[in-house]
Design an enzyme around this catalytic site. Structure first.
Site, PDB file in Angstrom:
ATOM      1  N   GLU A 434       0.843  -1.195   0.000  1.00 65.19           N
ATOM      2  CA  GLU A 434       0.000   0.000   0.000  1.00 65.19           C
ATOM      3  C   GLU A 434       0.879   1.247   0.000  1.00 65.19           C
ATOM      4  OE1 GLU A 434      -2.131   0.139   3.677  1.00 65.19           O
ATOM      5  OE2 GLU A 434      -2.727   2.228   3.413  1.00 65.19           O
ATOM      6  N   ASP A 512      -1.067  -1.326   5.917  1.00 62.65           N
ATOM      7  CA  ASP A 512      -1.007  -0.845   7.298  1.00 62.65           C
ATOM      8  C   ASP A 512      -1.917  -1.678   8.174  1.00 62.65           C
ATOM      9  OD1 ASP A 512       0.654   1.151   6.504  1.00 62.65           O
ATOM     10  OD2 ASP A 512      -0.896   2.714   6.458  1.00 62.65           O
ATOM     11  N   ASP A 514      -4.149  -0.960  10.175  1.00 66.16           N
ATOM     12  CA  ASP A 514      -5.243  -0.158  10.724  1.00 66.16           C
ATOM     13  C   ASP A 514      -6.487  -0.331   9.849  1.00 66.16           C
ATOM     14  OD1 ASP A 514      -4.709   1.191   8.418  1.00 66.16           O
ATOM     15  OD2 ASP A 514      -4.099   3.067   9.357  1.00 66.16           O
ATOM     16  N   ASP A 516      -7.898   1.603   7.612  1.00 63.81           N
ATOM     17  CA  ASP A 516      -7.687   1.900   6.190  1.00 63.81           C
ATOM     18  C   ASP A 516      -6.931   0.774   5.506  1.00 63.81           C
ATOM     19  OD1 ASP A 516      -8.998   4.190   5.780  1.00 63.81           O
ATOM     20  OD2 ASP A 516      -7.250   5.529   5.972  1.00 63.81           O
TER      21      ASP A 516
END
Ligand code: 0RA
Length: 646
Positions: A434, A512, A514, A516
């Site tokens: 990403e 990541d 998280d 997102d």
């Protein structure tokens, strides 16, 4: 026959049986597919299947499945109870025969309605052979009987241990950790998904599933009760709950055609994907087969006839193909076949020719009736088919353009790909990362000999909502296809992928840790699921697990992937360590990223494997579809891959 000969026969038989059970322990994969996570769960399915058979015969309506506190599993039903009387030939109780002889299961009950499945139907003795301990309890004729086993051998003859007013069979088993060396821990989600599926496939049965390993805040076990009165009709509503229907009802039928029980349910929605799940004897036939063939031909024939008669096709400039009739279609077909022939790579393709025509006829009649009674819906479906045909033309052009570009680009690897030097795909891996910045770090941190890096910019297209030509026109998606070396196929024809051209046998999604990041992983997974399913099915797709924390004191440092690990590391350092929470891959330097997430000798990769395609479909449609509330709820409650059984 003299007593002497009988005795000899008996011992000869029992030696053979012993060999049978030994053989299961020697070659477990021949019986349950593998000794990994999948094989382990297979044990439960095998035991539950027997209770389902009892229910299908009309002898029971309730099945209880529990993961016990100690990790064992108990399956209980309110059927007739496995007979415990002496088996004349074997000289032991019928229960003991069923439990300790290979291939004995149910054979002595010819009247029972019993169909055997692909991997299933190997018999409960296989489960017994692969369990370090197993116990059968039978409630029958007012009495309670018991027998226990160790690694498939009975510890004592069946004994009566009490009286009861109950009827039924209860079995508890502990998988043998010398066989299941990878893990003996059952997954709640995997079992729960299968029990839900079974309840839809066998309407009227109540399946209670309990996990006793943990209690919630109120001190209660996790319990789910699965029961479906409407069967496949309800299953369709469950699967398509997050999609928008374009017709007013689920179209369904449940009938016997030419002595083959056929159940079908379908609906059309606003999406562009086709979702057909097919089952034979309650087993998901991933590879399709003759029942699916019958379904398709019945659907195409009937809809085409209606469309032709309607005059709506008159102005259409090109031919309509079978695929066009299935855009936005969600369907389930379930047939029961006495002697199924399973073919294909994973033995999940039905081969019985005699199934084609009954299914095709059944589907034809069902649709004809519906179209006649619901002319507005009929019109809507035909219009959708026409749109699909037009879109298919556009998509074909887009795809051809991409392929031409790829060929003309000379080798044509995307500019953003940092390839590895190794040529053997089996040794190569590619990280889909990403963002450009994390991509840069990964590029510095990697072992360039066998690790390639492919940065993805921002969010990739949500293929769940996009028309197919938009998907093929999307640059990130084209880059993924070209980097992997495979051909752009269509969701209907994933075989067109040319998977033998795959340039990396490990395709690792690194995002990541998280919300997102998990959203982006889901977008990529959805894309793989819809357009490169084979990649997932063959176990090539992985998710990297970057750490959440760095715990540091003086020259000591430890990484942590969850709060417990963080606290434990902190305690090991005396309790006053500095704690850094990584908010994204970008906060790690190249060395840290290598150490924690990319170094094969240390990293943990989660292999994405899809046990239940139907469940995965439901999850993806929910996560990626139009309805926001269920998505938010799911993302808040689970890691994105919770249900995909990574
Ligand atoms: C054969 C005969 C009979 C019962 C069963 C099989 C049976 C097997 C299982 C396995 C799990 N639960 C089960 N419940 C029943 C009984 C025949 C009779 O009573 O006449």
């Amino acid at each position: 026959m003299s007593e002497e000969i009988k005795k000899n026969n008996y011992s000869a038989d029992s030696i053979q049986a012993l060999e049978g059970m030994e053989h299961v322990r020697m070659r477990p994969s021949m019986y349950i597919g593998d000794v990994g996570v999948r094989g382990l769960h297979h044990l439960v399915y095998e035991v539950v299947d027997n209770s389902i058979d009892e229910a299908m015969g009309g002898w029971c309506d309730t099945i209880g499945v529990a993961i016990n506190e100690d990790g064992s599993v108990t399956v209980e039903d309110n059927g007739r109870g496995i007979p415990v009387d002496m088996h004349k030939k074997e000289g032991i109780s019928a229960l003991e025969v069923v439990m300790t002889k290979i291939g004995a299961g149910g054979k002595f009950d010819k009247d029972s309605y019993k169909v055997s499945g692909g991997l299933h139907g190997v018999g409960v003795s296989v489960v017994n052979a692969l369990s370090k301990h197993m116990k059968s309890t039978v409630f029958r004729d007012g009495k309670v009987y018991e027998q226990e086993y160790e690694r498939g051998k009975s510890m004592y003859p069946v004994k009566q241990v009490g009286e009861t007013t109950k009827r039924g069979t209860m079995q508890t088993f502990y998988p043998d950790d010398t066989i299941f060396t990878q893990t003996t821990e059952f997954s709640y989600d995997t079992l729960s998904a299968r029990m839900r599926e079974l309840s839809f496939l066998n309407k009227g049965i109540t399946i209670t599933f309990t996990d006793k390993r943990e209690v919630d805040d109120k001190g209660e076990f996790k319990v789910e009760v699965f029961h479906s009165d409407e069967g496949l009709k309800e299953y369709i509503r469950y699967l398509d709950g997050n999609r928008e229907p374009i017709i007013s009802h689920v179209i369904s039928m449940d009938n016997e055609k030419g002595e083959i029980p056929v159940e079908v349910a379908l609906i059309y929605n606003t999406s562009y994907t086709e979702n057909i799940f097919s089952y034979v004897n309650n087993i998901n036939t991933h590879e399709g087969g003759t029942h699916l063939q019958g379904f398709r031909s019945g659907l195409t024939r009937t809809l085409k006839k209606y469309a032709d008669a309607s005059g709506l096709l008159d102005k259409l400039k090109f031919e309509i193909t079978g695929d066009d009739f299935r855009e936005g279609l969600t369907a389930i077909i379930s047939v029961k076949v006495q002697e199924p022939q399973f073919e294909g790579q994973t033995k999940t393709k039905l081969g019985n020719r005699e199934v084609v025509s009954p299914v095709s006829q059944a589907v034809g009649e069902m649709l004809e009736n519906y179209l006649e009674e619901n002319p507005n819906d009929a019109r809507t479906i035909v219009q959708k088919v026409i749109l699909a045909a037009q879109a298919r033309h556009a998509a074909k052009k887009a795809r051809e353009m991409v392929q031409r570009k790829t060929v003309m680009g000379g080798g044509g690897l995307p500019g953003k790909l940092s390839d590895c030097s190794e040529q053997d795909p089996a040794k190569c891996e590619v990280y889909l990362v990403e963002g450009d910045s994390a991509g840069g770090t990964a590029k510095q941190g990697r072992d360039r000999a066998f690790q390639a890096i492919m940065p993805l910019r921002g969010k990739i297209l949500n293929v769940e909502k996009a028309m197919h030509h938009k998907v093929f026109e999307n640059e990130e998606i084209r880059n993924i296809f070209t980097a992997l070396g495979v051909t752009i196929g269509t969701p209907e024809d994933s075989k067109a992928l040319n998977i033998e051209k795959l340039r990396y046998h490990k395709v690792i999604i690194m995002c990541d840790a998280d919300v997102d990041g998990s959203h982006i992983s889901t977008l990529i997974l959805t894309f793989f699921f819809r357009f490169m399913k084979e990649l997932i099915e063959q176990g090539h797709v992985y998710i990297a697990a970057p750490p959440l924390y760095l715990v540091k004191k003086g020259n000591k440092k430890e990484y942590a992937w969850n709060d417990d690990q963080r606290d434990a590391a902190n305690a090991r350092m005396g309790g006053s360590a500095g704690i850094q929470r990584y908010k994204g891959l970008g906060e790690m330097n190249a060395e840290q990223l290598w150490e924690t997430t990319m170094d094969p000798s240390f990293r943990t990769l989660r292999q994405v494997n899809i046990d239940s395609l139907a469940e995965a479909d439901q999850v993806f449609s929910m996560l990626m579809g139009d309805e926001v509330p269920p998505r938010r709820e799911f993302i808040e409650k689970n890691a994105v891959y919770a249900k995909i059984d990574a």
